[in-house]
Design an enzyme around this catalytic site. Sequence first.
Site, PDB file in Angstrom:
ATOM      1  N   ASP A  96       1.127  -1.110  -0.057  1.00  0.00           N
ATOM      2  CA  ASP A  96      -0.134   0.047   0.021  1.00  0.00           C
ATOM      3  C   ASP A  96       0.988   1.215  -0.142  1.00  0.00           C
ATOM      4  OD1 ASP A  96       1.093   0.136   2.549  1.00  0.00           O
ATOM      5  OD2 ASP A  96      -0.884  -0.362   3.613  1.00  0.00           O
ATOM      6  N   ASP A 270      -7.872  -8.039   0.775  1.00  0.00           N
ATOM      7  CA  ASP A 270      -6.677  -8.109   1.930  1.00  0.00           C
ATOM      8  C   ASP A 270      -7.277  -7.668   3.046  1.00  0.00           C
ATOM      9  OD1 ASP A 270      -5.168  -5.524   3.006  1.00  0.00           O
ATOM     10  OD2 ASP A 270      -6.343  -5.179   1.302  1.00  0.00           O
ATOM     11  N   CYS A 308     -11.843 -29.147   8.230  1.00  0.00           N
ATOM     12  CA  CYS A 308     -11.068 -28.355   7.669  1.00  0.00           C
ATOM     13  C   CYS A 308      -9.733 -29.562   7.609  1.00  0.00           C
ATOM     14  CB  CYS A 308     -10.622 -27.268   8.781  1.00  0.00           C
ATOM     15  SG  CYS A 308      -9.030 -26.424   8.274  1.00  0.00           S
ATOM     16  N   CYS A 310      -6.457 -28.142   7.078  1.00  0.00           N
ATOM     17  CA  CYS A 310      -5.120 -27.272   7.525  1.00  0.00           C
ATOM     18  C   CYS A 310      -4.021 -28.314   8.344  1.00  0.00           C
ATOM     19  CB  CYS A 310      -5.567 -26.076   7.989  1.00  0.00           C
ATOM     20  SG  CYS A 310      -5.886 -25.939   9.663  1.00  0.00           S
ATOM     21  N   CYS A 313      -5.457 -28.357  11.919  1.00  0.00           N
ATOM     22  CA  CYS A 313      -6.622 -29.226  12.202  1.00  0.00           C
ATOM     23  C   CYS A 313      -6.214 -30.738  12.000  1.00  0.00           C
ATOM     24  CB  CYS A 313      -7.790 -28.918  11.429  1.00  0.00           C
ATOM     25  SG  CYS A 313      -8.806 -27.333  11.858  1.00  0.00           S
ATOM     26  N   HIS A 339      -4.455 -21.726  10.927  1.00  0.00           N
ATOM     27  CA  HIS A 339      -5.982 -22.459  10.454  1.00  0.00           C
ATOM     28  C   HIS A 339      -6.680 -21.217   9.839  1.00  0.00           C
ATOM     29  CE1 HIS A 339      -9.904 -23.867  10.785  1.00  0.00           C
ATOM     30  NE2 HIS A 339     -10.158 -22.846  11.399  1.00  0.00           N
TER      31      HIS A 339
END
Length: 381
Positions: A96, A270, A308, A310, A313, A339
């Site tokens: 930015d 974002d 999930c 991930c 998890c 996660h």
Amino acid sequence: MTKPAVWYELIKEEKHTGARLGILHTPHGSFPTPMYMPVGTLATIKGLSPEELKEMGADVVLANTYHLWLRPGEDLVAEAGGLHKFMNWDKGILTDSGGFQVFSLSDMRKITEEGVHFRNHINGEKLFLSPEKAIHIENQLGADIIMSFDECPPFDQSYDYVKRSIERTTRWAERGLRAHQRPQDQALFGILQGAGYKDLRLAHAQDMIAMDFPGYSIGGLSVGESKEEMNEVLDYLTPVMPKHKPRYLMGVGSPDSLIDGVIRGVDMFDCVLATRIARNGTCMTSQGRLVVKNAQYARDFRPIDEKCDCYTCKHYSRAYIRHLIKCDEIFGLRLASIHNVHFLLNLMKQVRYHIENDSLLDFRQAFFEEYGYSKANARNF
């Protein structure tokens, strides 16, 4: 005519909504959209390694111009070979302009036509940031996508103030374009402002689009207005934005707003939300938010989200993560952050699938109802 450093390829528009499936082409790879971009303010997504981010499917990450200007300084980053080498990330990076951070220091800054005088939030030192200075810093940092220097007025600011603000932001954008030294490998995006005023939003969009930026960001949303007000702005703004250029909604990252933004034609998002709430022990799950540090999970040996896949998890329980966070163990915050970032990246993967299959509204309704949003909201589109 050569293509710009970053360009957008429109693959498909969903039948029932404004949702778009596309590819964002950058000097560091081509990536599917719509996309969620994790935020790494100081050239790192808090608690996560670049290797972990790649494993989760992240393609573009953010870094913050204002904070990197202060520490370690843009010259040092340039000496290191730019942000990609400095942070060991070989995919896309967006910076930015620092404008939002400067303008958030409302009691420490003074706006002039030349730029903004303000005080360093760390040590109180007097600083000055102009459009030319902001673009110079971003050129030194070396991200693929850089942002114009703009003012982000509060959503409820007066009409006259917002009108003067967008006129000044337009002049600053023109100065930034002239100052941009690396158009061959960095794409400078314009930012559309106008708070909650439809005529000002559309007028500013027209002025910015006339400058032919390679991409456009929608600024000044998710700053305290309601979800309905944000969606109303997107309803009338995205249809006038160039069809074959990327559309980026800045600072938006809650699951409902990601889906609703995509439905209205946004390609890029974002937000720091995923890692910020993780550090407070809050996790996003398919059935809504779960505050894992709460006492009810002390003997809960299930994963954070049983749907999930991930790393967190697959290997750790709610009870263990709660234990770590209650004991101020950094690993607990890392596991929650892994996660949450995975959750949003996976959500956007599902969104892309449903755009491809023209079933995004059905997915939205099912997701909203399971996540815990009211049935009225789930069906209100």
